[in-house]
Design a protein around this motif. Structure first.
Motif, PDB file in Angstrom:
ATOM      1  N   LEU A  72      -4.864  63.235  63.000  1.00 54.87           N
ATOM      2  CA  LEU A  72      -3.418  63.081  62.905  1.00 54.87           C
ATOM      3  C   LEU A  72      -2.661  64.045  63.809  1.00 54.87           C
ATOM      4  N   HIS A  73      -3.093  65.286  63.850  1.00 51.56           N
ATOM      5  CA  HIS A  73      -2.486  66.252  64.771  1.00 51.56           C
ATOM      6  C   HIS A  73      -3.567  67.201  65.297  1.00 51.56           C
ATOM      7  N   GLY A  74      -4.611  66.558  65.774  1.00 49.70           N
ATOM      8  CA  GLY A  74      -5.819  67.238  66.197  1.00 49.70           C
ATOM      9  C   GLY A  74      -6.978  66.606  65.454  1.00 49.70           C
ATOM     10  N   VAL A  75      -8.175  66.733  65.987  1.00 43.18           N
ATOM     11  CA  VAL A  75      -9.347  66.212  65.272  1.00 43.18           C
ATOM     12  C   VAL A  75      -9.481  67.010  63.973  1.00 43.18           C
ATOM     13  N   ALA A  76      -9.527  66.314  62.856  1.00 46.27           N
ATOM     14  CA  ALA A  76      -9.449  66.996  61.563  1.00 46.27           C
ATOM     15  C   ALA A  76     -10.791  67.043  60.855  1.00 46.27           C
ATOM     16  N   TRP A  77     -11.273  65.896  60.423  1.00 45.66           N
ATOM     17  CA  TRP A  77     -12.555  65.867  59.723  1.00 45.66           C
ATOM     18  C   TRP A  77     -13.171  64.493  59.836  1.00 45.66           C
ATOM     19  N   SER A  78     -14.443  64.460  59.550  1.00 42.24           N
ATOM     20  CA  SER A  78     -15.183  63.215  59.580  1.00 42.24           C
ATOM     21  C   SER A  78     -16.320  63.333  58.581  1.00 42.24           C
ATOM     22  N   THR A  79     -17.149  62.318  58.528  1.00 40.65           N
ATOM     23  CA  THR A  79     -18.240  62.305  57.562  1.00 40.65           C
ATOM     24  C   THR A  79     -19.574  62.158  58.276  1.00 40.65           C
ATOM     25  N   ASP A  80     -20.578  62.741  57.696  1.00 37.55           N
ATOM     26  CA  ASP A  80     -21.919  62.777  58.289  1.00 37.55           C
ATOM     27  C   ASP A  80     -22.804  61.746  57.591  1.00 37.55           C
ATOM     28  N   ILE A  81     -23.071  60.654  58.290  1.00 37.94           N
ATOM     29  CA  ILE A  81     -23.881  59.582  57.701  1.00 37.94           C
ATOM     30  C   ILE A  81     -25.302  60.059  57.423  1.00 37.94           C
ATOM     31  N   ASN A  82     -25.757  61.042  58.157  1.00 42.82           N
ATOM     32  CA  ASN A  82     -27.115  61.553  57.943  1.00 42.82           C
ATOM     33  C   ASN A  82     -27.187  62.549  56.797  1.00 42.82           C
ATOM     34  N   ASN A  83     -26.032  62.833  56.192  1.00 50.32           N
ATOM     35  CA  ASN A  83     -26.006  63.781  55.083  1.00 50.32           C
ATOM     36  C   ASN A  83     -25.177  63.207  53.938  1.00 50.32           C
ATOM     37  N   ASN A  84     -25.457  61.923  53.617  1.00 49.78           N
ATOM     38  CA  ASN A  84     -24.814  61.234  52.497  1.00 49.78           C
ATOM     39  C   ASN A  84     -23.297  61.258  52.574  1.00 49.78           C
ATOM     40  N   GLY A  85     -22.771  61.201  53.784  1.00 45.99           N
ATOM     41  CA  GLY A  85     -21.326  61.134  53.950  1.00 45.99           C
ATOM     42  C   GLY A  85     -20.607  62.439  53.683  1.00 45.99           C
ATOM     43  N   ALA A  86     -21.316  63.553  53.823  1.00 44.04           N
ATOM     44  CA  ALA A  86     -20.676  64.845  53.603  1.00 44.04           C
ATOM     45  C   ALA A  86     -19.523  65.038  54.586  1.00 44.04           C
ATOM     46  N   VAL A  87     -18.418  65.598  54.097  1.00 44.62           N
ATOM     47  CA  VAL A  87     -17.243  65.821  54.937  1.00 44.62           C
ATOM     48  C   VAL A  87     -17.464  67.053  55.801  1.00 44.62           C
ATOM     49  N   VAL A  88     -17.201  66.888  57.088  1.00 47.08           N
ATOM     50  CA  VAL A  88     -17.330  67.988  58.040  1.00 47.08           C
ATOM     51  C   VAL A  88     -15.959  68.217  58.665  1.00 47.08           C
ATOM     52  N   THR A  89     -15.476  69.441  58.612  1.00 45.31           N
ATOM     53  CA  THR A  89     -14.159  69.774  59.150  1.00 45.31           C
ATOM     54  C   THR A  89     -14.280  70.286  60.571  1.00 45.31           C
ATOM     55  N   ALA A  90     -13.374  69.802  61.422  1.00 43.91           N
ATOM     56  CA  ALA A  90     -13.387  70.219  62.822  1.00 43.91           C
ATOM     57  C   ALA A  90     -12.824  71.625  62.965  1.00 43.91           C
ATOM     58  N   ASN A  91     -13.267  72.309  63.989  1.00 45.40           N
ATOM     59  CA  ASN A  91     -12.780  73.646  64.304  1.00 45.40           C
ATOM     60  C   ASN A  91     -12.211  73.630  65.720  1.00 45.40           C
ATOM     61  N   GLY A  92     -11.299  72.684  65.936  1.00 45.17           N
ATOM     62  CA  GLY A  92     -10.705  72.526  67.257  1.00 45.17           C
ATOM     63  C   GLY A  92      -9.240  72.883  67.247  1.00 45.17           C
ATOM     64  N   THR A  93      -8.518  72.376  68.217  1.00 48.78           N
ATOM     65  CA  THR A  93      -7.099  72.674  68.331  1.00 48.78           C
ATOM     66  C   THR A  93      -6.335  71.921  67.250  1.00 48.78           C
ATOM     67  N   VAL A  94      -5.538  72.654  66.482  1.00 54.38           N
ATOM     68  CA  VAL A  94      -4.680  72.060  65.460  1.00 54.38           C
ATOM     69  C   VAL A  94      -3.249  72.115  65.975  1.00 54.38           C
ATOM     70  N   PHE A  95      -2.699  70.973  66.289  1.00 53.30           N
ATOM     71  CA  PHE A  95      -1.333  70.886  66.779  1.00 53.30           C
ATOM     72  C   PHE A  95      -0.369  70.850  65.592  1.00 53.30           C
ATOM     73  N   PRO A  96       0.930  70.968  65.833  1.00 57.07           N
ATOM     74  CA  PRO A  96       1.888  70.868  64.724  1.00 57.07           C
ATOM     75  C   PRO A  96       1.727  69.563  63.958  1.00 57.07           C
ATOM     76  N   GLN A  97       2.090  69.598  62.698  1.00 54.27           N
ATOM     77  CA  GLN A  97       2.026  68.391  61.882  1.00 54.27           C
ATOM     78  C   GLN A  97       2.796  67.267  62.563  1.00 54.27           C
ATOM     79  N   ALA A  98       2.441  66.030  62.194  1.00 54.83           N
ATOM     80  CA  ALA A  98       2.985  64.871  62.893  1.00 54.83           C
ATOM     81  C   ALA A  98       4.507  64.859  62.905  1.00 54.83           C
ATOM     82  N   VAL A  99       5.137  65.175  61.782  1.00 52.36           N
ATOM     83  CA  VAL A  99       6.596  65.165  61.761  1.00 52.36           C
ATOM     84  C   VAL A  99       7.155  66.235  62.693  1.00 52.36           C
ATOM     85  N   GLY A 100       6.386  67.293  62.915  1.00 53.43           N
ATOM     86  CA  GLY A 100       6.781  68.302  63.888  1.00 53.43           C
ATOM     87  C   GLY A 100       6.632  67.806  65.309  1.00 53.43           C
TER      88      GLY A 100
END
Length: 1008
Positions: free
Chosen positions: A92-120
């Motif tokens: 939404l305002h940077g790559v946020a999170w996704s799921t790992d199909i090889n780990n039963n869909g575990a949520v993995v959070t990105a550690n990349g650039t976080v831009f201002p929220q969309a309304v910003g």
């Protein structure tokens, strides 16, 4: 659907059939030609047309393989070299999170650039910048994909283009604006940036969320958005259409809610209207778990086979449901095929849509063909992206008030600054944020900007308390371990281990941070209390509590996490101490709970006031915690600041008249006292790692504030309608219809300089329906500093056939940067086609002939410069009700609702009580008319009567009455008629259909 739309839809299908035939010919080509090809199959040949490649691949799949591609997690097909694929990486305002199909869909959070929220991002009113931001997000998506393709897919679920119709929506932070034009411009920029500029390949594939008319969280899976056709077409759809028409998105996600009685998961628009907007194939996806809602909470279909079949026929291609378990969807679709609810051709169509996006992503091309495949993880949080994030954080800041030039701060004379408030030294992320790779808080940014010659006094303004068991005298005590541990009662004095910092987020909700390890209190797995969280987080935010005051002066600790409202949570919600000192949420009543004495060790207000006294300026940073103050699944109950935050501002203002409020949140707030009393107010969203630098840039004048509000800030929420009422023309919501005086209008924002507008001129005083007109205005910087303004063009139609025409509507805008006393002409272009609106009398768009005003100004309430424009379009004739007319195409109504005609398509008008009515204005009644016929349903057993009246629903003459007997159900329709008498001989009239009970009308017409 109009004939033109139908032709537009048929045309691509004819071309597709031609290309498919060509593809089959290629597949069946002579063996000599096949052996000469370097590619094992035609679908591997990047030189062939896309549709031919898709057709070839689909023709090689077995039916089970075809069905397997319909789930979010598409398996590999090794025999053809087809890799696995997963839809849906949040971005939404940077790559946020996704799921790992090889780990039963575990949520993995990105550690990349976080831009201002969309309304910003939208608050910048800068599509060129937002395209750069989108491009950076697309690059980082490729970088993450190169790092781990099993986790980071290239189908990005962004942007959110739902309109911010109501400021209480919990997901306000995810959208762009209450205005469809501004929303579409920002969405198009962000989506096109994500996609990249290559004519063949997609950098990543953005999916627009969430189609359609979705702006509330209360019961969102069963909530029914009742939207009359004109509002649906002119408002809600116009946020989506332009991005798809610009090929800046590759499909939509259907929203959870219903619209006019039908779940959006089976909205037939997804196969028709929405696809007609784009010249490319689109891949539509469901929201998570939505297919199961069709048979569950919505009870729309009795079996999953029927539900999934209906979704595919409605235009859904990919099912997001049951996490990584695709077998449920596969079984349902296979059953639908066996039962004749679907054909293999239906599955082929959905697969073709999915594969079209995969081909464009380069899934089946040889190495080196796709330039985006060369992107490496080195782009993630690169210095260039950090710099871009700071620019976006700068541009999204909105200066709301600046009395007596309180800002910018003079760096030469400002040596001591107090930075206080609950957000002064922290940065919060939201549900759709990645993890911040680094942080510059407001305190840090201001401290760095002051340098060694300045000093900063700081306070969070939070009370520090200790909770002492009245019965035992012992204190609630926390572990000093960094990972935390269950709290116990221990000790008779209050030291660091017994100290809790209290952060008040309004509505009685607090979070408690333990001084022992600087972590927040949360609910443990056995309902104990554990100090383990760096910030409130999670789908069920288990860091929320209340300190409930009791008549005897004690308090009880109440657990207020949003899972406590779930039926499975159990009755217990109050803290109780066991005989061994362990503390759990183990009491169902206040009487059974442990009563504590709340000892205030340090007053937060006193601490903030002490920091502010004697400072050259006091900066109070207040606002929201994104996991608490409105978010997905939770609407706001109030637009007011938390009482504790307002009390803090008042105390600091009294102690230091040079107080600046920084409001750091994701939505409008009713800050009336602050606007009247505080010298300066800045608004920022939760703007990412560079938030502190951006605040310092603006506070000290290194950057002129150029952000502008993207929604109306109402002076009070007391007059707001129900959040589930979507007819903005009736409710008077958004700047288009609001008749009151807002606290801050749409488009509002101040600068450190001033601007004057003059000499508005049009390239022509008239325009035809296919033409365009250029409006030019001279903008002068009348101040002593360089600055940037956002020039806004609105239109107002002086008279219209449409009863839902807005008072004014944004049509164009442009940013202009000027040096002191500099004047520049700013030209904005208006396409007459953009003046279209949905004509309910003809069930299509029209550009109406008439007199319009072009209005230019810095915001929706300040458009002093106007120029007349004559538009030569269509003259809408009087209504001809001798033609079969859909009842939903009324001009006005009272009390009725809209409902589904069948589960597959169509909309009917439904009366819910006696006295409900619909009206059809400007109707010509020919002399030969003698009756009225209607297609109706009545789910009850008693007759319902519909009076046909003229010109007034209560006192107008009754010219006929429809008698509607029970038809045996909501979807069982019958045709009924009535003779008409006492008809007027001349003129036009308003025809009313007035119900005396519960019944539905789908169509009706006068008969001769």
């Amino acid at each position: 659907m109009t004939r033109a739309m139908d032709r537009a839809r048929r045309g691509p299908r004819r071309r597709l059939r031609t290309v498919v035939a060509l593809a089959v010919g290629l597949v069946l080509a002579a063996p000599v030609a096949a052996s000469a090809s370097p590619y094992p199959y035609p679908f591997r040949d990047p030189h062939l047309p896309l549709n031919a490649r898709i057709a070839d691949l689909v023709s090689r799949l077995t039916l089970p393989e075809k069905v397997s591609l319909l789930h979010q997690y598409e398996p590999a097909i090794p025999r053809l070299g087809v890799p696995s694929f997963k839809t849906g990486t949040e971005a939404l305002h940077g790559v946020a999170w996704s799921t790992d199909i090889n780990n039963n869909g575990a949520v993995v959070t990105a550690n990349g650039t976080v831009f201002p929220q969309a309304v910003g991002l939208a608050s910048t009113w800068d599509p060129a910048l937002i395209k750069q931001v989108g491009n950076a997000v697309g690059q980082e998506a490729r970088g993450f994909n190169a790092e781990n393709p099993a986790v980071w897919g290239l189908n990005l679920w962004a942007p959110v283009t739902n309109l911010l119709r109501d400021p209480r929506w919990g997901r306000n932070e995810e959208g762009y604006s209450e205005d469809p034009y501004l929303t579409s411009q920002i969405a198009t920029a962000y989506g096109s940036g994500i996609e990249g500029d290559n004519p063949t390949y997609l950098q990543a594939a953005p999916t627009l969320k969430h189609y359609l008319a979705y702006n509330n969280e209360v019961n969102r899976d069963t909530s029914d958005s009742i939207v009359p056709p004109a509002i649906l077409h002119d408002y809600d759809q116009q946020a989506f259409e332009p991005a798809l028409a610009a090929n800046a998105a590759t499909g939509v996600m259907a929203s959870y809610n219903l619209v006019n009685g039908r779940p959006n998961t089976v909205d037939p628009d997804l196969a028709t209207t929405e696809r007609s907007w784009s010249s490319k194939a689109l891949m539509n996806v469901t929201d998570a778990g939505a297919p199961n809602n069709l048979t569950g909470s919505e009870a729309y279909y009795p079996t999953q086979a029927q539900a999934d079949a209906a979704a595919i026929k409605a235009g859904i291609d990919s099912f997001t449901t049951d996490d990584t378990n695709s077998s449920i969807t596969i079984t349902a679709v296979e059953q639908a095929l066996q039962q004749g609810l679907l054909t293999e051709a239906d599955v082929d169509k959905a697969d073709s849509d999915i594969l079209a996006i995969r081909f464009r992503l380069g899934d089946f091309d040889p190495p080196g063909a796709n330039p985006y495949a060369n992107i490496t993880p080195a782009v993630i949080n690169s210095p260039a992206h950090q710099q871009l994030e700071r620019q976006a954080a700068d541009e999204q800041l909105v200066l709301l008030r600046n009395a007596n030039n309180a800002l910018p701060l003079n760096a030469a004379s400002t040596k001591k600054v107090a930075v206080v408030g609950p957000l002064e030294n922290t940065l919060y992320t939201d549900w759709y944020s990645g993890s911040l790779p680094y942080q510059v808080t407001p305190l840090q940014g201001i401290t760095q900007r002051l340098g060694s010659g300045g000093s900063v006094a700081a306070s969070e303004g939070a009370d520090r308390i200790a909770l002492q068991d009245i019965a035992t005298g012992q204190y609630l005590t926390a572990s000093t371990a960094s990972a935390g541990a269950p709290l116990v009662e221990s000790g008779s004095t209050a030291g660091a281990a017994q100290s809790l910092d209290v952060f008040d987020w309004g509505s009685g909700i607090v979070t408690l941070r333990t001084v022992a390890n600087n972590k927040y209190l949360t609910l443990g797995g056995t309902h104990d209390l554990v100090n383990s969280e760096a910030q409130p987080n999670g789908w069920f935010v288990q860091q929320q509590f209340k300190l409930d005051a009791q008549p005897d002066g004690s308090v009880v600790l109440e657990y207020a996490g949003n899972d406590a409202s779930q039926s499975w949570f159990g009755p217990n919600k109050y803290a109780v101490a066991g005989s061994d000192g362990t503390v759990t949420i183990g009491a169902a009543t206040i009487a059974a709970a442990t009563h504590f004495r709340k000892n205030v060790l340090t007053s937060g207000v006193d601490s903030a006031v002490a920091a502010a006294k004697g400072a050259d300026a006091a900066v109070v940073v207040v606002g929201s915690m994104p996991f608490i103050n409105g978010r997905e699944a939770d609407d706001r109950s109030s637009t007011a600041l938390p009482d504790a935050q307002e009390a803090l501002i008042k105390a600091v203002q009294a102690a230091n008249p040079h107080t600046i409020v920084v409001l750091e949140n994701s939505y409008p707030d009713t800050i009336n006292w602050e606007q009247a009393n505080v010298p300066a107010i800045l608004h920022t969203t939760h703007a990412g790692a560079e938030t502190g630098h951006a605040l310092a840039d603006v506070l000290f004048g290194d950057y002129d504030p150029s952000g502008r509000l993207t929604q109306t800030w109402y002076a009070s929420d007391a007059g707001l309608p129900s959040i589930t009422d979507y007819d903005i023309a009736k409710t008077g919501l958004t700047y288009q219809y609001y008749q009151g005086k807002p606290l801050y209008p749409f488009g509002y924002g101040l600068s450190y300089t001033s601007f004057a507008y003059s000499n508005l001129r049009l390239s022509s005083p008239q325009v035809n329906a296919k033409g365009q007109v250029r409006a030019t205005v001279d903008v002068t910087n009348t101040g002593s500093r360089a600055g940037t303004d956002v020039v806004q063009l609105y239109t107002h139609e002086l008279a219209s056939r449409s009863s839902t025409q807005p008072d004014e509507q944004l049509r164009a805008f442009g940013r202009v940067t000027l040096n002191p006393h500099q004047t520049k002409p700013v030209t904005l272009t208006l396409n007459a086609a953009d003046l279209k609106f949905w004509d309910v009398t003809q069930n299509r768009y029209v550009v109406e002939s008439g007199a319009y005003q072009i209005k230019i100004g810095p915001d929706a309430d300040d458009t002093a410069l106007t120029a007349p424009l004559s538009v030569h379009g269509e003259v809408i004739p009087p209504r001809d009700l001798t033609k079969v007319t859909e009842a939903q195409n009324f001009d006005d109504y009272s009390g009725i609702t809209l409902t589904d005609y069948t589960k597959a398509a169509g909309t009917s008008v439904a009366s819910t009580a006696p006295g409900n009515w619909i009206s059809f204005a400007d109707t010509c009644i020919p002399a030969a008319v003698h009756g009225l016929t209607a297609e109706v349903s009545n789910p009850g057993t008693s007759d319902v009567h519909v009076a046909v009246r003229l010109d007034n629903p209560n006192s107008g003459p009754t010219i006929g009455t429809l008698d509607i007997p029970g038809t045996g159900g909501h979807y069982n329709y019958a045709t009924v008629s009535t003779a008409l008498a006492g008809l007027p001989g001349t003129g036009t009239h308003t025809v009313y259909l007035v119900f005396d009970g519960v019944a539905s009308v789908h169509t009706f017409n006068f008969t001769r």
